[in-house]
Design a protein around this motif. Structure first.
Motif, PDB file in Angstrom:
ATOM      1  N   ASN A  89      52.938  13.199  62.873  1.00 26.39           N
ATOM      2  CA  ASN A  89      53.665  14.202  63.645  1.00 26.39           C
ATOM      3  C   ASN A  89      54.556  15.014  62.726  1.00 26.39           C
ATOM      4  O   ASN A  89      54.746  14.682  61.558  1.00 26.39           O
ATOM      5  CB  ASN A  89      54.437  13.572  64.807  1.00 26.39           C
ATOM      6  CG  ASN A  89      55.657  12.781  64.390  1.00 26.39           C
ATOM      7  OD1 ASN A  89      56.087  12.794  63.239  1.00 26.39           O
ATOM      8  ND2 ASN A  89      56.230  12.058  65.323  1.00 26.39           N
ATOM      9  N   HIS A  90      55.080  16.083  63.291  1.00 26.70           N
ATOM     10  CA  HIS A  90      55.953  16.974  62.527  1.00 26.70           C
ATOM     11  C   HIS A  90      56.870  17.707  63.492  1.00 26.70           C
ATOM     12  O   HIS A  90      56.412  18.236  64.510  1.00 26.70           O
ATOM     13  CB  HIS A  90      55.107  17.995  61.761  1.00 26.70           C
ATOM     14  CG  HIS A  90      55.915  19.100  61.160  1.00 26.70           C
ATOM     15  ND1 HIS A  90      56.627  18.956  59.994  1.00 26.70           N
ATOM     16  CD2 HIS A  90      56.142  20.370  61.585  1.00 26.70           C
ATOM     17  CE1 HIS A  90      57.242  20.101  59.721  1.00 26.70           C
ATOM     18  NE2 HIS A  90      56.954  20.968  60.666  1.00 26.70           N
ATOM     19  N   ILE A 148      54.468  21.490  70.903  1.00 27.46           N
ATOM     20  CA  ILE A 148      55.399  22.378  71.600  1.00 27.46           C
ATOM     21  C   ILE A 148      55.323  23.702  70.861  1.00 27.46           C
ATOM     22  O   ILE A 148      55.759  23.800  69.707  1.00 27.46           O
ATOM     23  CB  ILE A 148      56.840  21.826  71.588  1.00 27.46           C
ATOM     24  CG1 ILE A 148      56.899  20.470  72.283  1.00 27.46           C
ATOM     25  CG2 ILE A 148      57.794  22.815  72.264  1.00 27.46           C
ATOM     26  CD1 ILE A 148      58.256  19.772  72.184  1.00 27.46           C
ATOM     27  N   PRO A 149      54.725  24.726  71.486  1.00 24.13           N
ATOM     28  CA  PRO A 149      54.537  25.990  70.779  1.00 24.13           C
ATOM     29  C   PRO A 149      55.835  26.768  70.626  1.00 24.13           C
ATOM     30  O   PRO A 149      56.798  26.561  71.369  1.00 24.13           O
ATOM     31  CB  PRO A 149      53.561  26.748  71.680  1.00 24.13           C
ATOM     32  CG  PRO A 149      53.813  26.214  73.048  1.00 24.13           C
ATOM     33  CD  PRO A 149      54.202  24.761  72.857  1.00 24.13           C
ATOM     34  N   ILE A 177      49.806  23.334  61.565  1.00 29.13           N
ATOM     35  CA  ILE A 177      51.180  23.756  61.239  1.00 29.13           C
ATOM     36  C   ILE A 177      51.141  25.116  60.539  1.00 29.13           C
ATOM     37  O   ILE A 177      51.897  26.025  60.886  1.00 29.13           O
ATOM     38  CB  ILE A 177      51.892  22.700  60.378  1.00 29.13           C
ATOM     39  CG1 ILE A 177      52.184  21.447  61.207  1.00 29.13           C
ATOM     40  CG2 ILE A 177      53.190  23.263  59.798  1.00 29.13           C
ATOM     41  CD1 ILE A 177      52.648  20.258  60.384  1.00 29.13           C
ATOM     42  N   ASP A 178      50.241  25.263  59.556  1.00 30.23           N
ATOM     43  CA  ASP A 178      50.116  26.540  58.857  1.00 30.23           C
ATOM     44  C   ASP A 178      49.729  27.667  59.816  1.00 30.23           C
ATOM     45  O   ASP A 178      50.196  28.793  59.681  1.00 30.23           O
ATOM     46  CB  ASP A 178      49.076  26.459  57.738  1.00 30.23           C
ATOM     47  CG  ASP A 178      49.525  25.612  56.563  1.00 30.23           C
ATOM     48  OD1 ASP A 178      50.740  25.300  56.452  1.00 30.23           O
ATOM     49  OD2 ASP A 178      48.651  25.234  55.753  1.00 30.23           O
ATOM     50  N   LEU A 179      48.882  27.365  60.779  1.00 25.18           N
ATOM     51  CA  LEU A 179      48.383  28.361  61.721  1.00 25.18           C
ATOM     52  C   LEU A 179      49.449  28.822  62.708  1.00 25.18           C
ATOM     53  O   LEU A 179      49.639  30.008  62.919  1.00 25.18           O
ATOM     54  CB  LEU A 179      47.191  27.783  62.494  1.00 25.18           C
ATOM     55  CG  LEU A 179      46.582  28.684  63.560  1.00 25.18           C
ATOM     56  CD1 LEU A 179      45.742  29.767  62.905  1.00 25.18           C
ATOM     57  CD2 LEU A 179      45.755  27.859  64.544  1.00 25.18           C
ATOM     58  N   ILE A 189      54.630  18.987  66.676  1.00 24.58           N
ATOM     59  CA  ILE A 189      53.204  18.697  66.839  1.00 24.58           C
ATOM     60  C   ILE A 189      52.939  17.247  66.459  1.00 24.58           C
ATOM     61  O   ILE A 189      53.596  16.696  65.572  1.00 24.58           O
ATOM     62  CB  ILE A 189      52.324  19.648  65.992  1.00 24.58           C
ATOM     63  CG1 ILE A 189      50.840  19.438  66.295  1.00 24.58           C
ATOM     64  CG2 ILE A 189      52.648  19.544  64.523  1.00 24.58           C
ATOM     65  CD1 ILE A 189      49.930  20.512  65.724  1.00 24.58           C
ATOM     66  N   GLU A 190      51.982  16.630  67.163  1.00 19.42           N
ATOM     67  CA  GLU A 190      51.530  15.286  66.808  1.00 19.42           C
ATOM     68  C   GLU A 190      50.028  15.206  67.032  1.00 19.42           C
ATOM     69  O   GLU A 190      49.486  15.876  67.918  1.00 19.42           O
ATOM     70  CB  GLU A 190      52.257  14.206  67.611  1.00 19.42           C
ATOM     71  CG  GLU A 190      52.038  14.249  69.096  1.00 19.42           C
ATOM     72  CD  GLU A 190      52.895  13.238  69.850  1.00 19.42           C
ATOM     73  OE1 GLU A 190      54.006  12.913  69.391  1.00 19.42           O
ATOM     74  OE2 GLU A 190      52.440  12.781  70.909  1.00 19.42           O
TER      75      GLU A 190
END
Length: 162
Positions: A133-134, A69-70, A106-108, A114-115
């Motif tokens: 996931n995070h 999910i952006p 995640i860093d980007l 996100i998964e």
């Protein structure tokens, strides 16, 4: 920046692209999410991921399922393809490779959620399918990550669902 936010992309639409064979997160590029006020999933299915076993040097093949999910930034798909290709000569266990990809994305992008699920083809009669996931800390997406982690693989594996 133009309306479609592609001025800063160095790979999209370029024919003479160099394929790197060693892990390189610098290949990743982003563009602005044009629907920042809405939650939606972006699903990227990558059926040609390869990496090397760090012990035997044998190739490992997988389909990666990346869903996120952006928030403000989104990953550009050609850059993602070239980045994933850079794992071709990387020696990493399945779990490490999937978590490296997660950390880099995640860093980007700093997505809301996100998964990544790696569905590796069996070698030696065993398939290994790491999932991670995070969700952004302190938000509903952190709760979503916890829920999805506990429930992500409720369907038994069958030989025909690979």
């Amino acid at each position: 920046m133009s309306e479609n936010n592609t001025e800063d992309l160095s790979l999209l639409g370029k024919e003479a692209v160099k394929y790197e064979f060693d892990y390189n997160p610098d290949l990743l590029e982003t563009f602005d999410n044009s629907h920042q006020g809405r939650d939606y999933f972006v699903k990227l299915n990558c059926p040609e991921f390869t990496t090397l076993c760090p012990i035997t040097g044998q190739p490992d093949f997988a389909t990666l399922y990346i869903s996120y999910i952006p928030d403000v930034k989104m990953v550009e798909s050609k850059a993602l393809k070239l980045y994933l290709f850079s794992f071709r000569n990387h020696g990493g266990f399945h779990e490490k490779s999937i978590n490296m990809i997660m950390d880099d994305l995640i860093d980007l992008m700093d997505p809301k959620y996100i998964e990544i699920w790696g569905k590796f083809t069996p070698r030696g009669g065993i398939s290994i399918d790491p999932y991670c996931n995070h969700g952004r800390k302190g938000t509903k997406y952190e709760e979503m990550a916890d829920h999805r982690m506990m429930n992500h693989d409720m369907n038994p594996e069958m030989i025909d669902n690979r």
